[in-house]
Every structure is written in structure tokens, then in C-alpha cells.
Design a protein around this motif. Structure first.
Motif, PDB file in Angstrom:
ATOM      1  N   THR A 100     -15.526   2.408  16.770  1.00  0.00           N
ATOM      2  CA  THR A 100     -16.796   3.118  16.594  1.00  0.00           C
ATOM      3  C   THR A 100     -17.862   2.632  17.562  1.00  0.00           C
ATOM      4  N   CYS A 101     -17.989   1.329  17.668  1.00  0.00           N
ATOM      5  CA  CYS A 101     -19.067   0.726  18.473  1.00  0.00           C
ATOM      6  C   CYS A 101     -18.485   0.037  19.707  1.00  0.00           C
ATOM      7  N   GLN A 102     -18.536   0.710  20.838  1.00  0.00           N
ATOM      8  CA  GLN A 102     -17.865   0.202  22.036  1.00  0.00           C
ATOM      9  C   GLN A 102     -18.812  -0.349  23.094  1.00  0.00           C
ATOM     10  N   PHE A 103     -20.127  -0.227  22.861  1.00  0.00           N
ATOM     11  CA  PHE A 103     -21.084  -0.653  23.884  1.00  0.00           C
ATOM     12  C   PHE A 103     -22.031  -1.704  23.318  1.00  0.00           C
ATOM     13  N   LYS A 104     -21.961  -2.906  23.882  1.00  0.00           N
ATOM     14  CA  LYS A 104     -22.841  -3.985  23.435  1.00  0.00           C
ATOM     15  C   LYS A 104     -24.186  -3.873  24.140  1.00  0.00           C
ATOM     16  N   LEU A 105     -25.256  -3.796  23.355  1.00  0.00           N
ATOM     17  CA  LEU A 105     -26.599  -3.739  23.919  1.00  0.00           C
ATOM     18  C   LEU A 105     -27.121  -5.143  24.205  1.00  0.00           C
ATOM     19  N   VAL A 106     -26.915  -6.035  23.235  1.00  0.00           N
ATOM     20  CA  VAL A 106     -27.385  -7.407  23.418  1.00  0.00           C
ATOM     21  C   VAL A 106     -26.719  -8.310  22.382  1.00  0.00           C
ATOM     22  N   GLU A 107     -26.618  -9.585  22.704  1.00  0.00           N
ATOM     23  CA  GLU A 107     -26.150 -10.599  21.766  1.00  0.00           C
ATOM     24  C   GLU A 107     -27.125 -11.768  21.832  1.00  0.00           C
ATOM     25  N   ARG A 108     -27.674 -12.144  20.686  1.00  0.00           N
ATOM     26  CA  ARG A 108     -28.682 -13.196  20.650  1.00  0.00           C
ATOM     27  C   ARG A 108     -28.452 -14.136  19.472  1.00  0.00           C
TER      28      ARG A 108
END
Length: 203
Positions: A100-108
Motif C-alpha cells: 500500500t505504502c511504497q514511497f517514504k516521505l521522511v523518517e525521523r
């Protein structure tokens, strides 16, 4: 023979244990994060437009709810309308298999305060309808909670993205110019060769 069978059974069991270890089901996650998105009106263009995402812990929850949250990952996810008949975007309860979720916007690192991100839609994002989801991870790197910008049925607060076509006016003009130059060059060299041939015959 019996020893060999026992050894084979042990090997299979070991593989099954390894496959199950660390497996996380989406249905087991707690929905403790609040996620909102803001975009311009209408269809968004990949490579040009931006999405403003805000996320944080639901403040109505008891203190200590987020005690094991170590990392937050915000992702761009396909809405059901853009998953239909597309197995490579299929939703699975097993998060290791979920597409479903294939694009990472950010990881913090997790922060108790409200967080905001302005994300320019990347050029490789395909045409589809999307929403945004955030996952909270524990110290072992396993998902333990989530939140999303849409409802549970994934039918509200969706937005459309139009992928770049790969064609631009400047590229089209350059292509025409190079083609015309190639034709002219070929004609010129053909004329020169023909003229040389005539000069040789006269001698």
C-alpha cells in the motif's frame, strides 16, 4: 532414514520460525497518531507540487502511550481506487508483504511535539490517488502504531497526482532541430561525394 526425516523436519520448522519472527500485522497496530495533509486544489503534478504533512500523538490518549516509540516513518500510500486490479499495489495485513505504502516521505526520531513536513512530490511518483500514513517504530525496528490522513475505509481526504509525461516543449524543439540538421548534413555530404565523382570522371 528416520534421522534424515527428523533433520529435514527440523530444518523446515526452523525456516518457519525465522519467517514468523518479527512479523507484524497491520491489524495489530494501535491507531494513536494523528495525520493531516494540505495540498493545493485540483490534481497535483509530480516533480512540481508539494504536500504539507502534519503528524503527532493523539493528545486525548493516556500518558505513556508513546513510551516505546523511537522512530516515525511517514509514507505516501495508494488509495483503494488506485489499487484495483494492480497486484503490485495490493494491501496485505502482513506488513512485510503490504504494498500500500511504497514511497517514504521522511523518517525521523520520535518527537512528542507536533511535526510538519513540506514534501515536493518526487518525479517517479506515478499517476494515482493517494493518502498519507505514519508508522511509529520501537527500538527493535518493529511497527507498533500508526495514523493516517484518511478514514479506516480510505475514502476521505484523498488527493490525485499526475505523473510527468516525460515530454517537454524544449525537448521536442531540440529533437526537431537535430533531425533537421541530420537531414541537411546527409544531403550536403551526398552532394559533395557526387561532385567529387563527377570531377574524377572528367579527369
Amino acid at each position: 532414514m528416520a534421522t534424515r526425516g527428523i533433520l529435514l523436519a527440523s530444518l523446515v520448522l526452523s525456516c518457519l520460525i525465522q519467517a514468523c519472527y518479527g512479523a507484524v500485522l497491520f491489524s495489530s497496530l494501535k491507531k494513536t497518531l494523528q495525520v493531516t495533509t494540505s495540498t493545493k486544489q485540483g490534481v497535483l503534478q509530480s516533480g512540481e507540487d508539494k504536500i504539507t504533512v502534519t503528524w503527532g500523538l493523539n493528545q486525548s490518549l493516556p500518558a505513556g502511550t508513546d513510551s516505546d516509540y523511537k522512530t516515525i516513518e511517514v509514507t505516501l500510500c495508494y488509495a483503494p481506487i488506485s489499487q484495483k486490479d494492480r497486484a503490485w499495489r495490493k494491501t496485505e495485513d502482513h506488513l512485510n508483504k503490504d504494498k500500500t505504502c511504497q514511497f517514504k516521505l521522511v523518517e525521523r526520531p520520535y518527537n512528542k511535539s507536533l511535526q510538519t513536513l513540506d514534501w515536493i512530490i518526487e518525479r517517479d511518483v506515478p499517476t494515482a490517488t493517494y493518502f498519507v500514513r505514519a508508522y511509529a517504530f520501537n527500538a527493535d525496528g518493529h511497527e507498533v502504531a500508526y495514523g493516517q490522513s484518511t478514514n479506516d475505509q480510505k475514502t476521505t481526504n484523498l488527493f490525485e497526482v499526475q505523473a510527468i509525461s516525460g515530454r517537454h516543449v524544449s525537448l521536442d524543439i531540440a529533437s526537431v532541430c537535430f533531425s533537421a540538421f541530420s537531414v541537411v548534413s546527409l544531403a550536403f555530404f551526398f552532394f559533395i561525394e557526387k561532385r567529387k565523382g563527377k570531377t574524377t570522371q572528367q579527369k
